[in-house]
Design a protein around this motif. Structure first.
Motif, PDB file in Angstrom:
ATOM      1  N   CYS A  94       0.836  -1.193   0.000  1.00  0.00           N
ATOM      2  CA  CYS A  94       0.000   0.000   0.000  1.00  0.00           C
ATOM      3  C   CYS A  94       0.882   1.259   0.000  1.00  0.00           C
ATOM      4  O   CYS A  94       1.902   1.286  -0.682  1.00  0.00           O
ATOM      5  CB  CYS A  94      -0.949  -0.044   1.191  1.00  0.00           C
ATOM      6  SG  CYS A  94      -2.363   1.087   1.101  1.00  0.00           S
ATOM      7  N   ILE A  95       0.524   2.286   0.755  1.00  0.00           N
ATOM      8  CA  ILE A  95       1.293   3.532   0.708  1.00  0.00           C
ATOM      9  C   ILE A  95       2.674   3.400   1.348  1.00  0.00           C
ATOM     10  O   ILE A  95       3.560   4.202   1.064  1.00  0.00           O
ATOM     11  CB  ILE A  95       0.520   4.699   1.358  1.00  0.00           C
ATOM     12  CG1 ILE A  95       0.079   4.347   2.783  1.00  0.00           C
ATOM     13  CG2 ILE A  95      -0.670   5.091   0.510  1.00  0.00           C
ATOM     14  CD1 ILE A  95      -0.535   5.519   3.516  1.00  0.00           C
ATOM     15  N   MET A 152      -1.338   6.973  -7.288  1.00  0.00           N
ATOM     16  CA  MET A 152      -0.392   5.864  -7.327  1.00  0.00           C
ATOM     17  C   MET A 152      -0.579   5.036  -8.592  1.00  0.00           C
ATOM     18  O   MET A 152       0.399   4.709  -9.290  1.00  0.00           O
ATOM     19  CB  MET A 152      -0.567   4.983  -6.080  1.00  0.00           C
ATOM     20  CG  MET A 152      -0.091   5.624  -4.784  1.00  0.00           C
ATOM     21  SD  MET A 152      -0.497   4.618  -3.309  1.00  0.00           S
ATOM     22  CE  MET A 152       0.393   3.103  -3.655  1.00  0.00           C
ATOM     23  N   GLU A 197      -5.748   9.310  -3.132  1.00  0.00           N
ATOM     24  CA  GLU A 197      -4.433   8.729  -2.850  1.00  0.00           C
ATOM     25  C   GLU A 197      -4.147   7.528  -3.735  1.00  0.00           C
ATOM     26  O   GLU A 197      -3.052   7.388  -4.291  1.00  0.00           O
ATOM     27  CB  GLU A 197      -4.339   8.344  -1.376  1.00  0.00           C
ATOM     28  CG  GLU A 197      -4.275   9.526  -0.424  1.00  0.00           C
ATOM     29  CD  GLU A 197      -3.960   9.101   0.995  1.00  0.00           C
ATOM     30  OE1 GLU A 197      -3.384   8.004   1.185  1.00  0.00           O
ATOM     31  OE2 GLU A 197      -4.292   9.861   1.917  1.00  0.00           O
ATOM     32  N   SER A 198      -5.120   6.641  -3.850  1.00  0.00           N
ATOM     33  CA  SER A 198      -4.885   5.442  -4.667  1.00  0.00           C
ATOM     34  C   SER A 198      -4.830   5.796  -6.148  1.00  0.00           C
ATOM     35  O   SER A 198      -4.054   5.200  -6.906  1.00  0.00           O
ATOM     36  CB  SER A 198      -5.970   4.401  -4.404  1.00  0.00           C
ATOM     37  OG  SER A 198      -7.259   4.900  -4.692  1.00  0.00           O
ATOM     38  N   LEU A 211       6.386   5.795  -6.737  1.00  0.00           N
ATOM     39  CA  LEU A 211       5.025   6.175  -7.100  1.00  0.00           C
ATOM     40  C   LEU A 211       4.667   7.545  -6.534  1.00  0.00           C
ATOM     41  O   LEU A 211       5.152   7.933  -5.467  1.00  0.00           O
ATOM     42  CB  LEU A 211       4.029   5.130  -6.572  1.00  0.00           C
ATOM     43  CG  LEU A 211       4.190   3.711  -7.109  1.00  0.00           C
ATOM     44  CD1 LEU A 211       3.205   2.779  -6.405  1.00  0.00           C
ATOM     45  CD2 LEU A 211       3.975   3.664  -8.616  1.00  0.00           C
ATOM     46  N   TRP A 212       3.807   8.254  -7.235  1.00  0.00           N
ATOM     47  CA  TRP A 212       3.324   9.538  -6.732  1.00  0.00           C
ATOM     48  C   TRP A 212       2.546   9.317  -5.448  1.00  0.00           C
ATOM     49  O   TRP A 212       1.834   8.329  -5.275  1.00  0.00           O
ATOM     50  CB  TRP A 212       2.398  10.191  -7.749  1.00  0.00           C
ATOM     51  CG  TRP A 212       3.071  10.603  -9.017  1.00  0.00           C
ATOM     52  CD1 TRP A 212       4.387  10.897  -9.192  1.00  0.00           C
ATOM     53  CD2 TRP A 212       2.455  10.757 -10.306  1.00  0.00           C
ATOM     54  NE1 TRP A 212       4.632  11.232 -10.498  1.00  0.00           N
ATOM     55  CE2 TRP A 212       3.481  11.153 -11.205  1.00  0.00           C
ATOM     56  CE3 TRP A 212       1.154  10.601 -10.789  1.00  0.00           C
ATOM     57  CZ2 TRP A 212       3.217  11.401 -12.550  1.00  0.00           C
ATOM     58  CZ3 TRP A 212       0.896  10.836 -12.125  1.00  0.00           C
ATOM     59  CH2 TRP A 212       1.916  11.236 -12.984  1.00  0.00           C
ATOM     60  N   GLN A 213       2.680  10.283  -4.530  1.00  0.00           N
ATOM     61  CA  GLN A 213       1.935  10.247  -3.278  1.00  0.00           C
ATOM     62  C   GLN A 213       1.450  11.637  -2.925  1.00  0.00           C
ATOM     63  O   GLN A 213       2.155  12.631  -3.136  1.00  0.00           O
ATOM     64  CB  GLN A 213       2.813   9.725  -2.134  1.00  0.00           C
ATOM     65  CG  GLN A 213       3.065   8.235  -2.142  1.00  0.00           C
ATOM     66  CD  GLN A 213       3.847   7.807  -0.910  1.00  0.00           C
ATOM     67  OE1 GLN A 213       5.071   7.858  -0.899  1.00  0.00           O
ATOM     68  NE2 GLN A 213       3.133   7.383   0.118  1.00  0.00           N
ATOM     69  N   ALA A 227      -3.766  -0.588  -2.181  1.00  0.00           N
ATOM     70  CA  ALA A 227      -4.043   0.842  -2.074  1.00  0.00           C
ATOM     71  C   ALA A 227      -5.453   1.162  -2.562  1.00  0.00           C
ATOM     72  O   ALA A 227      -6.164   1.979  -1.958  1.00  0.00           O
ATOM     73  CB  ALA A 227      -3.010   1.638  -2.861  1.00  0.00           C
ATOM     74  N   LEU A 281      -0.635  -1.852  -5.514  1.00  0.00           N
ATOM     75  CA  LEU A 281      -1.689  -1.026  -6.095  1.00  0.00           C
ATOM     76  C   LEU A 281      -3.079  -1.541  -5.739  1.00  0.00           C
ATOM     77  O   LEU A 281      -3.983  -0.755  -5.421  1.00  0.00           O
ATOM     78  CB  LEU A 281      -1.514  -0.959  -7.613  1.00  0.00           C
ATOM     79  CG  LEU A 281      -0.229  -0.279  -8.096  1.00  0.00           C
ATOM     80  CD1 LEU A 281      -0.104  -0.399  -9.609  1.00  0.00           C
ATOM     81  CD2 LEU A 281      -0.174   1.182  -7.663  1.00  0.00           C
ATOM     82  N   ALA A 315       4.890   2.599  -1.579  1.00  0.00           N
ATOM     83  CA  ALA A 315       4.888   3.543  -2.709  1.00  0.00           C
ATOM     84  C   ALA A 315       6.245   4.192  -2.965  1.00  0.00           C
ATOM     85  O   ALA A 315       6.697   4.251  -4.117  1.00  0.00           O
ATOM     86  CB  ALA A 315       3.814   4.604  -2.496  1.00  0.00           C
ATOM     87  N   CYS A 372       0.491   6.942 -11.834  1.00  0.00           N
ATOM     88  CA  CYS A 372       1.940   6.952 -12.016  1.00  0.00           C
ATOM     89  C   CYS A 372       2.417   5.645 -12.627  1.00  0.00           C
ATOM     90  O   CYS A 372       3.200   5.636 -13.588  1.00  0.00           O
ATOM     91  CB  CYS A 372       2.623   7.202 -10.680  1.00  0.00           C
ATOM     92  SG  CYS A 372       4.420   7.246 -10.760  1.00  0.00           S
TER      93      CYS A 372
END
Length: 276
Positions: free
Chosen positions: A64-65, A133, A129-130, A73-75, A121, A118, A68, A136
């Motif tokens: 999950c985050i 991710m 938020e998901s 990955l973008w957050q 998330a 992913l 990331a 990206c």
């Protein structure tokens, strides 16, 4: 030291022994402060990610985050809690547990496979938020929406599948999918990535009269500022209205952005009625 670096700076003692590192080498390195022992049976370089040690402590892998950053990955927000996939599912303080992973983890790292990260998330985090991710990963070519959708069957994954509908095939930043999501949820009709004569490609055209542009960091460079103002002038001369929004608007104040776009639509429709 080399064995630890090859594993992201953290490893279980037993794994290092299996890799051929001698027990005396481990003891010597610890005595000379070349490595630290954050938890029993775990060895780490001083600058290694702390979450790796915590994952090994709990017998799990990051997902999950929490995973990331390790995939770039973008957050929108950093992880405040540790998100793990653990074998036995026993609750742990300060840990958000996820269902078992379907793919092998990242080689040499306590990090779940990207697809599992992913999917977790999408099930766990708020839509915004998901979405960033997944966006990206998709634009980098690391995965596809169809691939993820197949891993989210049944009614219980309905909300997660809905997030995938907001992924933008051509978006090169997190701003576009977020803005598109907010516009869709507000019932605003738009077309993305429209090529206009003399102007070039614009981010959004709303109801055939309103151009909405999203300005990231590159738009603040002197050349970019001049280019954008000239594009604005050409757009207005061509009969369009132009609204521009920044990171803070899209990420932190989306309600105000949406309200302004809706106000522009109402004003345009009112003007059309008066002209009639």
């Amino acid at each position: 030291m080399a064995a630890l670096r090859a594993r992201g700076g953290v490893a279980l003692r037993r794994d290092l022994l299996k890799a051929g590192v001698g027990a005396w080498q481990l003891r010597t390195a610890a005595r000379r402060d070349r490595v630290v022992v954050p938890y029993r049976g775990v060895l780490a370089l001083a600058d290694a990610p702390r979450e790796f040690g915590a994952a090994y402590k709990h017998g799990g892998v990051l997902t999950c985050i929490s995973a990331a950053p390790h995939y770039g990955l973008w957050q929108l927000n950093p992880a405040n809690e540790l998100h793990l996939v653990c074998g036995n599912g026993i609750p742990r303080d300060g840990v958000v547990l996820h269902r078992s992973a379907s793919l092998p983890p990242m080689p040499g790292r306590p990090v779940a496979a990207l697809a599992d990260v992913l999917v977790h998330a999408l099930r766990c985090r708020p839509t915004e938020e998901s979405l960033v991710m997944v966006q990206c990963a998709v634009i980098r070519g690391d995965t596809t929406v169809d691939f993820l959708r197949k891993r989210l069957p049944g009614n219980r994954n309905g909300r997660a599948r809905d997030v995938l509908d907001f992924v933008c095939p051509k978006a090169d930043s997190l701003l576009e999918p977020l803005a598109a999501m907010h516009f869709k949820q507000a019932g605003i009709a738009f077309v993305q990535h429209v090529e206009l004569p003399g102007v070039g490609e614009v981010d959004f055209v709303v109801e055939r009269f309103l151009i909405v542009e999203l300005d990231g960091k590159t738009h603040f460079e002197p050349r970019a500022i001049k280019r954008d103002r000239r594009r604005n002038n050409t757009s207005v001369a061509g009969g369009f209205t132009v609204l521009r929004y920044f990171y803070e608007d899209v990420v932190h104040h989306p309600e105000a952005m949406v309200a302004e776009v809706q106000a522009a639509i109402r004003a345009h429709r009112s003007g059309l009625r008066l002209n009639k």
